[in-house]
Design an enzyme around this catalytic site. Sequence first.
Site, PDB file in Angstrom:
ATOM      1  N   ALA A  59      33.333  79.954  53.364  1.00 28.97           N
ATOM      2  CA  ALA A  59      34.639  79.613  52.786  1.00 28.97           C
ATOM      3  C   ALA A  59      34.447  79.068  51.371  1.00 28.97           C
ATOM      4  O   ALA A  59      34.345  79.836  50.424  1.00 28.97           O
ATOM      5  CB  ALA A  59      35.359  78.613  53.683  1.00 28.97           C
ATOM      6  N   HIS A  83      35.341  35.055  42.079  1.00 36.15           N
ATOM      7  CA  HIS A  83      36.694  34.570  42.342  1.00 36.15           C
ATOM      8  C   HIS A  83      37.614  35.022  41.218  1.00 36.15           C
ATOM      9  O   HIS A  83      37.217  34.976  40.059  1.00 36.15           O
ATOM     10  CB  HIS A  83      36.689  33.036  42.403  1.00 36.15           C
ATOM     11  CG  HIS A  83      38.064  32.455  42.556  1.00 36.15           C
ATOM     12  ND1 HIS A  83      38.716  32.454  43.769  1.00 36.15           N
ATOM     13  CD2 HIS A  83      38.903  31.893  41.654  1.00 36.15           C
ATOM     14  CE1 HIS A  83      39.912  31.892  43.606  1.00 36.15           C
ATOM     15  NE2 HIS A  83      40.053  31.551  42.336  1.00 36.15           N
TER      16      HIS A  83
HETATM   17  P1  FAD Z   1      32.028  70.759  57.141  1.00 38.48           P
HETATM   18  O1  FAD Z   1      32.461  69.887  56.036  1.00 38.48           O
HETATM   19  O2  FAD Z   1      33.009  71.159  58.158  1.00 38.48           O
HETATM   20  O3  FAD Z   1      31.331  72.015  56.487  1.00 38.48           O
HETATM   21  C1  FAD Z   1      30.868  73.080  57.236  1.00 38.48           C
HETATM   22  C2  FAD Z   1      30.891  74.306  56.366  1.00 38.48           C
HETATM   23  O4  FAD Z   1      30.200  75.350  57.036  1.00 38.48           O
HETATM   24  C3  FAD Z   1      32.294  74.844  56.088  1.00 38.48           C
HETATM   25  O5  FAD Z   1      32.501  74.933  54.700  1.00 38.48           O
HETATM   26  C4  FAD Z   1      32.307  76.220  56.739  1.00 38.48           C
HETATM   27  O6  FAD Z   1      33.057  77.180  56.022  1.00 38.48           O
HETATM   28  C5  FAD Z   1      30.832  76.576  56.752  1.00 38.48           C
HETATM   29  N1  FAD Z   1      30.453  77.517  57.806  1.00 38.48           N
HETATM   30  C6  FAD Z   1      30.688  77.405  59.143  1.00 38.48           C
HETATM   31  N2  FAD Z   1      30.138  78.443  59.798  1.00 38.48           N
HETATM   32  C7  FAD Z   1      29.550  79.229  58.855  1.00 38.48           C
HETATM   33  C8  FAD Z   1      28.843  80.465  58.911  1.00 38.48           C
HETATM   34  N3  FAD Z   1      28.620  81.098  60.071  1.00 38.48           N
HETATM   35  N4  FAD Z   1      28.396  80.994  57.753  1.00 38.48           N
HETATM   36  C9  FAD Z   1      28.630  80.369  56.559  1.00 38.48           C
HETATM   37  N5  FAD Z   1      29.301  79.216  56.449  1.00 38.48           N
HETATM   38  C10 FAD Z   1      29.744  78.645  57.582  1.00 38.48           C
HETATM   39  N6  FAD Z   1      35.264  61.974  56.982  1.00 38.48           N
HETATM   40  C11 FAD Z   1      34.966  60.830  56.331  1.00 38.48           C
HETATM   41  O7  FAD Z   1      33.829  60.374  56.381  1.00 38.48           O
HETATM   42  N7  FAD Z   1      35.923  60.168  55.611  1.00 38.48           N
HETATM   43  C12 FAD Z   1      37.193  60.627  55.519  1.00 38.48           C
HETATM   44  O8  FAD Z   1      38.031  59.999  54.859  1.00 38.48           O
HETATM   45  C13 FAD Z   1      37.528  61.824  56.191  1.00 38.48           C
HETATM   46  N8  FAD Z   1      38.766  62.328  56.108  1.00 38.48           N
HETATM   47  C14 FAD Z   1      39.050  63.508  56.729  1.00 38.48           C
HETATM   48  C15 FAD Z   1      40.345  64.014  56.636  1.00 38.48           C
HETATM   49  C16 FAD Z   1      40.676  65.199  57.245  1.00 38.48           C
HETATM   50  C17 FAD Z   1      42.089  65.747  57.118  1.00 38.48           C
HETATM   51  C18 FAD Z   1      39.681  65.922  57.957  1.00 38.48           C
HETATM   52  C19 FAD Z   1      40.014  67.232  58.612  1.00 38.48           C
HETATM   53  C20 FAD Z   1      38.391  65.425  58.073  1.00 38.48           C
HETATM   54  C21 FAD Z   1      38.065  64.215  57.461  1.00 38.48           C
HETATM   55  N9  FAD Z   1      36.793  63.665  57.543  1.00 38.48           N
HETATM   56  C22 FAD Z   1      36.508  62.488  56.927  1.00 38.48           C
HETATM   57  C23 FAD Z   1      35.711  64.333  58.296  1.00 38.48           C
HETATM   58  C24 FAD Z   1      34.771  65.075  57.335  1.00 38.48           C
HETATM   59  O9  FAD Z   1      35.509  66.012  56.596  1.00 38.48           O
HETATM   60  C25 FAD Z   1      33.677  65.756  58.134  1.00 38.48           C
HETATM   61  O10 FAD Z   1      33.013  64.806  58.943  1.00 38.48           O
HETATM   62  C26 FAD Z   1      32.658  66.417  57.216  1.00 38.48           C
HETATM   63  O11 FAD Z   1      33.252  67.359  56.368  1.00 38.48           O
HETATM   64  C27 FAD Z   1      31.556  67.085  58.051  1.00 38.48           C
HETATM   65  O12 FAD Z   1      30.635  67.690  57.209  1.00 38.48           O
HETATM   66  P2  FAD Z   1      29.755  68.943  57.699  1.00 38.48           P
HETATM   67  O13 FAD Z   1      28.893  69.295  56.544  1.00 38.48           O
HETATM   68  O14 FAD Z   1      29.144  68.628  58.992  1.00 38.48           O
HETATM   69  O15 FAD Z   1      30.810  70.095  57.996  1.00 38.48           O
END
Ligand code: FAD
Length: 465
Positions: free
Chosen positions: A38, A444
């Site tokens: 994405a 403070h």
């Molecule tokens: P993701 O950020 O989900 O990234 C995974 C990536 O892998 C995606 O871009 C996806 O497209 C890609 N992908 C998946 N499968 C494949 C494939 N087969 N091939 C290629 N690419 C692939 N967390 C906080 O700590 N603080 C916050 O304030 C917070 N606010 C949030 C608000 C919302 C509305 C949401 C939905 C979540 C929030 N989170 C927050 C949670 C946080 O976004 C996630 O914990 C974090 O993004 C996880 O990171 P990640 O790298 O594990 O996965």
Amino acid sequence: MTKEITTKLLVIGGGPGGYVAAIRAGQLGIPTVLAEGASLGGTCLNIGCIPSKAIIHAAEEFERARHQAAGSALGIRVSDPQIDIAQTVRWKDGIVARLTGGVGTLLRKAGVQVLKGWAQMEDGKTATVQLQGGESVRVRCEHLLLATGSEPVELPSMPFGGPIWSSTDALSPDVLPRRLVVVGAGYIGLELGIAYRKLGVEVTVVEAAQRVLPSYDEELTEPVLQALQKQGVVLHLGCSVAGWDARHGVHVRNARADEFALPAERVLVAVGRRPRTAGFGLESLQLDMAGRHVAIDAHCRTSMRNVWAIGDVTGEPMLAHRAMAQGECVAEQIAGRNRRFEPMAIPAVCFTDPEVVVVGRTPGEARAAGLDCIDAAFPFAANGRAMTLESTGGFVRVVARRDNHLILGWQAVGRGVAELAAAFGQSIEMGARLEDVGHTIHAHPTMGEAVQEAALRALGQALHI
Ligand code: FAD
Ligand code: NAD
């Protein structure tokens, strides 16, 4: 045509877990390929942390203007504030573009090869990435890092689409609905529900549990509950949803099995997220799972040699800073460093109004672990800076061992307390005792003085209460 490349590390997923792992690996001289289907930055930068905080900020500013228009004790006079939500969304998108573009630059600088396309696993050392241009690349690697993140849970009776919003839809509204029903009073439901209320929308929240933010302790969520009531958010606790139709709205069932309808133009379903483990051939690896998520050990190793996993795909807590810390830890291990992912605490912050922060153990958790502990709280009502900011609700609480005063946990609720997470985390990671914090000179007037006073109060030495 399929091209073939070989690399030492293949990272699948360019969210905060995957991109941080790839940057660190590149910095350490590890040949690294990152596949992202994405957009770089993942959920966090594109449809999660950052855009939600941008919308929350815009909503707060609008509410402040409306509050001032209604007559302000501060003597500020504003008349008839309006919001152009399309412009708000464009402003939010600008921040997202700046940050995701920055991630691309950092990856390039670290020498990481980015493949823009979805990866399909063949085995633990091979994946094919279907590039956006139509071609595909077969990548052979020595180490594979799974960082595929998570996706929102859908309710079978209300699949996403049209008026049924996921958090992603709620972050890019074309117009503001008159009435919004939010299903789920967890992180997303309350952060965005409060923002929509501040944008002038009539918000009703339906929650299955008997209280809001059920994953936090009740003392902490009480000020949030009071604020929701004051803000005019209608709550239906202990209720489940049975479906939606355009004429009546959301069908809700309470604990007595009575059914009623909540009319709404839009429904935000925020009932949790699940690890993204399907649709890309992961099953063929037959990794050990822990429920729905990939099981990992303290090194972020899966059950297959040289296959690592980090972030949301490895389950709770699904937080961006945990994913990033794991990513860095894995990259360093692949470079031969002796690292484990064993933090003393992972901060959790809920960006409601008031905000909630939890770092380390709560009094209940410490006692449940058999620890003899003391805890003490200091209210912002007794903090001068809080008064000047019109933010006297909430408190800071500390939990420490009774015998040696080692700090086990911090909790806070109040305006802007998210920023205290840094001080809380540092004191716990560095093994601070109550005396260390209580005898540190805090500037403070700051809200941070409540941190020092909580520590002093736990020692029986509070000065300002
Ligand atoms: P993701 O950020 O989900 O990234 C995974 C990536 O892998 C995606 O871009 C996806 O497209 C890609 N992908 C998946 N499968 C494949 C494939 N087969 N091939 C290629 N690419 C692939 N967390 C906080 O700590 N603080 C916050 O304030 C917070 N606010 C949030 C608000 C919302 C509305 C949401 C939905 C979540 C929030 N989170 C927050 C949670 C946080 O976004 C996630 O914990 C974090 O993004 C996880 O990171 P990640 O790298 O594990 O996965
Ligand atoms: P959540 O787990 O925080 O809250 C889901 C809520 O929905 C719970 O209170 C649950 O009891 C309720 N629920 C579940 N099924 C229901 C049903 N059928 N009817 C009514 N209520 C129901 O999940 P979320 O708000 O979707 O957020 C997902 C994850 O995203 C969080 O767990 C968190 O890891 C991450 N997140 C973090 C932040 C942050 O750090 N500030 C912000 C947003 C999201």
